[in-house]
Scaffold this motif. Structure first.
Motif, short mmCIF file in Angstrom:
data_model
loop_
_atom_site.label_atom_id
_atom_site.label_comp_id
_atom_site.label_asym_id
_atom_site.label_seq_id
_atom_site.Cartn_x
_atom_site.Cartn_y
_atom_site.Cartn_z
N VAL B 92 -0.18 7.51 -11.81
CA VAL B 92 -0.66 6.27 -11.21
C VAL B 92 0.36 5.73 -10.21
O VAL B 92 0.00 5.26 -9.13
N ARG B 93 1.64 5.86 -10.56
CA ARG B 93 2.66 5.34 -9.63
C ARG B 93 2.61 6.11 -8.32
O ARG B 93 2.65 5.52 -7.24
N ARG B 94 2.51 7.45 -8.41
CA ARG B 94 2.44 8.24 -7.17
C ARG B 94 1.21 7.85 -6.35
O ARG B 94 1.32 7.61 -5.14
N ALA B 95 0.06 7.81 -7.01
CA ALA B 95 -1.17 7.51 -6.26
C ALA B 95 -1.10 6.13 -5.65
O ALA B 95 -1.47 5.94 -4.49
N ALA B 96 -0.58 5.16 -6.41
CA ALA B 96 -0.56 3.79 -5.91
C ALA B 96 0.40 3.66 -4.74
O ALA B 96 0.08 3.01 -3.74
N THR B 97 1.58 4.29 -4.83
CA THR B 97 2.53 4.18 -3.72
C THR B 97 1.94 4.77 -2.44
O THR B 97 1.98 4.16 -1.38
N GLY B 98 1.37 5.98 -2.58
CA GLY B 98 0.77 6.62 -1.41
C GLY B 98 -0.35 5.80 -0.85
O GLY B 98 -0.47 5.63 0.37
N VAL B 157 -0.37 12.06 -0.52
CA VAL B 157 -1.40 11.09 -0.89
C VAL B 157 -1.62 10.12 0.26
O VAL B 157 -2.76 9.81 0.63
N ALA B 158 -0.51 9.68 0.87
CA ALA B 158 -0.62 8.73 1.97
C ALA B 158 -1.38 9.36 3.13
O ALA B 158 -2.23 8.72 3.76
N THR B 159 -1.08 10.64 3.43
CA THR B 159 -1.77 11.31 4.53
C THR B 159 -3.28 11.37 4.27
O THR B 159 -4.08 11.08 5.16
N GLY B 160 -3.63 11.75 3.04
CA GLY B 160 -5.05 11.88 2.73
C GLY B 160 -5.77 10.56 2.78
O GLY B 160 -6.89 10.47 3.26
N ALA B 161 -5.10 9.51 2.28
CA ALA B 161 -5.77 8.21 2.20
C ALA B 161 -5.76 7.48 3.54
O ALA B 161 -6.51 6.55 3.75
N PHE B 162 -4.90 7.95 4.44
CA PHE B 162 -4.71 7.25 5.71
C PHE B 162 -5.96 7.28 6.59
O PHE B 162 -6.39 6.26 7.13
#
Lengths: 293, 281
Positions: B92-98, B157-162
């Motif tokens: 959850v921490r990884r997903a939330a940060t990204g 994660v950030a790239t995908g969610a961006f």
């Protein structure tokens, strides 16, 4: 006084013109509009092109001028294009793309036909819907990627796990949009069909399904995008051909330029599939305008 | 007299009304209960069918197809020993940060690219080009560039969610009603006031839709990132289960991921209802 002079109603002006003059004014006005639109379109396309060129130029220059950057790790576009050309020439890229496409097509057909069937039945039968809802929604919220290891344990490394994964992934978007489409079919259609003496099968396939078609196709279109994501995930783990395999293989041999070629091919294929789908839709069902864009 | 009859009429009407409302309320309640009961029946049937598979098909290896009871027997000790909560927290921490990173960057990029014609035309083809590459395919590349550390996973994660956020913000900001902008300009709003008080609120419904979509994507990318190389996390637990041939552990991972995805989606919907009650659908 001056204001009154300008107050000549437009009809009076028109009355002074002959029919031909009116037509001329109209056509020149129309030409003007078309020309402006063309000019705007051309300018837009030019800026599009400039944007792409700037991006490519920055990418080409940056790895060469920034100190400490290994050019093998960030290959510039010229290197990628050279690799792309080589892989196109020896047919390697086409072979990989072809085996990925075959998997996508097989999985898509299986998954989406199951999705349409289940969507039809759950949308028409309230009992079935209430009973299947929690299970299907529960399964839907699990990312399909997470099933990759399980598929390998169950089906091994051949074609079966990949096609099964793609079918699994494409099933849910098709099911859910078919379901929504079927549920929201106007009651009037169904009642009219019933009062004209249509049986349940007739109602289902000749009234409900056509009425729900726009939704079905929205789901199918979404499913093509999903299929391309899952085929990559499936091929990254265990395959001996395919674009995902190409990427993971180039990873192992540190050929980043080949990875870029794989990414590029994936992007182009995904884009083309979507465009082809939109074109097909327009061809087959020109009356569903909303689904075009 | 006249007053009396009208009063009696009124009470009669009120009575009728309450009776009617009560009846409707009860009918709705009954329908709700019926549906909940059927939902429960469906889940029970599913579990029962799954549980009975080894009985019906003795040739199936129970190790490869563990029954719900077996999965639960594995689940309970893992939960109480703290293994599952720790992995969930890490994931959850990884997903939330990204996701947060992508939210900030995506909204900024969307606003920036959609505010002027020039940037809109310059960036549009790039945006669509990047979008058509599946993020999963970037996993090997990101492993080469950033390694398999914490930063690489968050970056992925950030790239995908961006992209969904960028696109949604882009469309929302581009299609803000011109009348709003003109009214704001007439009332003397500066560029900053226009941006924060007019454009962003007008684009909010689309931005929220983009955020919701990219929340689902960040979970997917997280799974891909953790499967490719990690030492903790829910998907890591699953890949361990794979290597140890413990299909029950893999099932637990799937169950957790499904629950997480569902819970986050509900939480998001609830939050938007709470924060922006005027945007309900």
């Amino acid at each position: 006084m001056a204001a009154e002079k300008h107050d000549v109603p437009p009809a009076a002006v028109n009355a002074n013109l002959t029919e031909r003059e009116k037509l001329e004014i109209e056509s020149s006005f129309r030409n003007e509009i078309v020309a402006t639109r063309h000019r705007r379109l051309r300018r837009g396309l030019m800026f599009n092109l400039i944007g792409v060129l700037i991006f490519l130029a920055v990418w080409e220059v940056l790895p060469r001028i920034v100190p400490g950057v290994n050019i093998q790790m960030f290959p510039p576009p010229s290197g990628v294009i050279a690799t792309l050309y080589g892989m196109l020439a020896d047919g390697q890229l086409a072979a990989h793309a072809w085996s990925s496409l075959k998997r996508v097509a097989a999985g898509f057909v299986i998954g989406s036909s199951a999705g349409i069937l289940v969507g039809l039945f759950t949308g028409r039968l309230a009992l079935l819907q209430s009973m299947s809802d929690p299970v299907l929604h529960g399964l839907r919220s699990i990312p399909a990627i997470a099933f990759v290891p399980l598929a390998i344990v169950w089906f091994g490394l051949g074609e079966t796990p990949k096609i099964a994964l793609i079918s699994w992934g494409t099933f849910f978007p098709v099911w859910i949009s078919t379901f929504i489409g079927v549920r929201d079919v106007p009651k009037l259609y169904v009642q009219s069909a019933l009062s004209l003496g249509a049986g349940p099968l007739n109602v289902m396939f000749r009234v409900v399904l056509p009425a729900a078609m726009p939704f079905v196709f929205a789901g199918l279109r979404h499913a093509t995008a999903v299929a391309f994501v899952i085929v990559v995930a499936a091929e990254l783990v265990g395959a001996s051909s395919g674009l995902g395999y190409l990427i993971s293989f180039s990873h192992l041999v540190f050929r980043i330029d080949m990875m870029f070629v794989g990414l590029l091919a994936l992007g182009v294929l995904g884009f083309l599939a979507d465009a082809a789908f939109a074109a097909l839709l327009q061809r087959l069902f020109p009356w569903y305008r909303a689904e075009r864009s | 007299m006249a007053v009396d009859t009208s009063a009696a009429e009124t009470t009669h009407r009120v009575e009728l009304e309450t009776a009617f409302l009560d009846g409707r309320h009860r009918a709705r309640r009954r329908l709700f209960l019926l549906r909940a009961g059927l939902n429960l029946c469906g889940v029970a049937l599913f579990l029962l069918a799954w549980e009975s598979v080894p009985w019906l098909f003795p040739s199936i290896n129970p190790v490869l197809f563990p029954t719900p009871s077996l999965v639960f027997a594995t689940f309970w000790p893992m939960l109480t020993s703290g293994e599952i909560p720790v992995n969930i927290a890490v994931s959850v921490r990884r997903a939330a940060t990204g996701f947060l990173l992508a939210t900030v960057l995506g909204i900024a990029a969307g606003v920036f690219t959609a505010r002027s014609r020039l940037t809109e035309y310059l960036t549009e083809p790039l945006l669509h080009g990047f979008r058509s590459v599946p993020v999963i395919a970037l996993v090997p590349l990101s492993v080469l560039w950033f390694g398999i550390g914490e930063g690489a996973k968050v970056a992925l994660v950030a790239t995908g969610a961006f992209f969904p956020i960028w696109i949604a913000t882009f469309i929302g900001v581009r299609d803000v009603n011109l009348v709003y902008l003109r009214s704001a300009a007439c009332l003397g709003a500066g560029p900053l006031a226009t941006m924060f008080l007019v454009v962003l609120p007008a684009a909010l419904p689309l931005i929220l839709a983009g955020l919701r979509q990219s929340m689902a994507i960040s979970l997917i990318v997280l799974v891909a990132a953790e499967l490719s190389g990690a030492t903790s996390g829910v998907a890591y637990m699953m890949s361990m289960g794979h290597q140890l041939f413990r299909v029950d552990i893999m099932f637990i991972g799937l169950l957790l991921l499904g629950t997480l995805g569902f819970a986050f989606d509900r939480l998001f919907v609830w939050l938007t209802r709470r924060l922006f009650p005027w945007y309900v659908n």
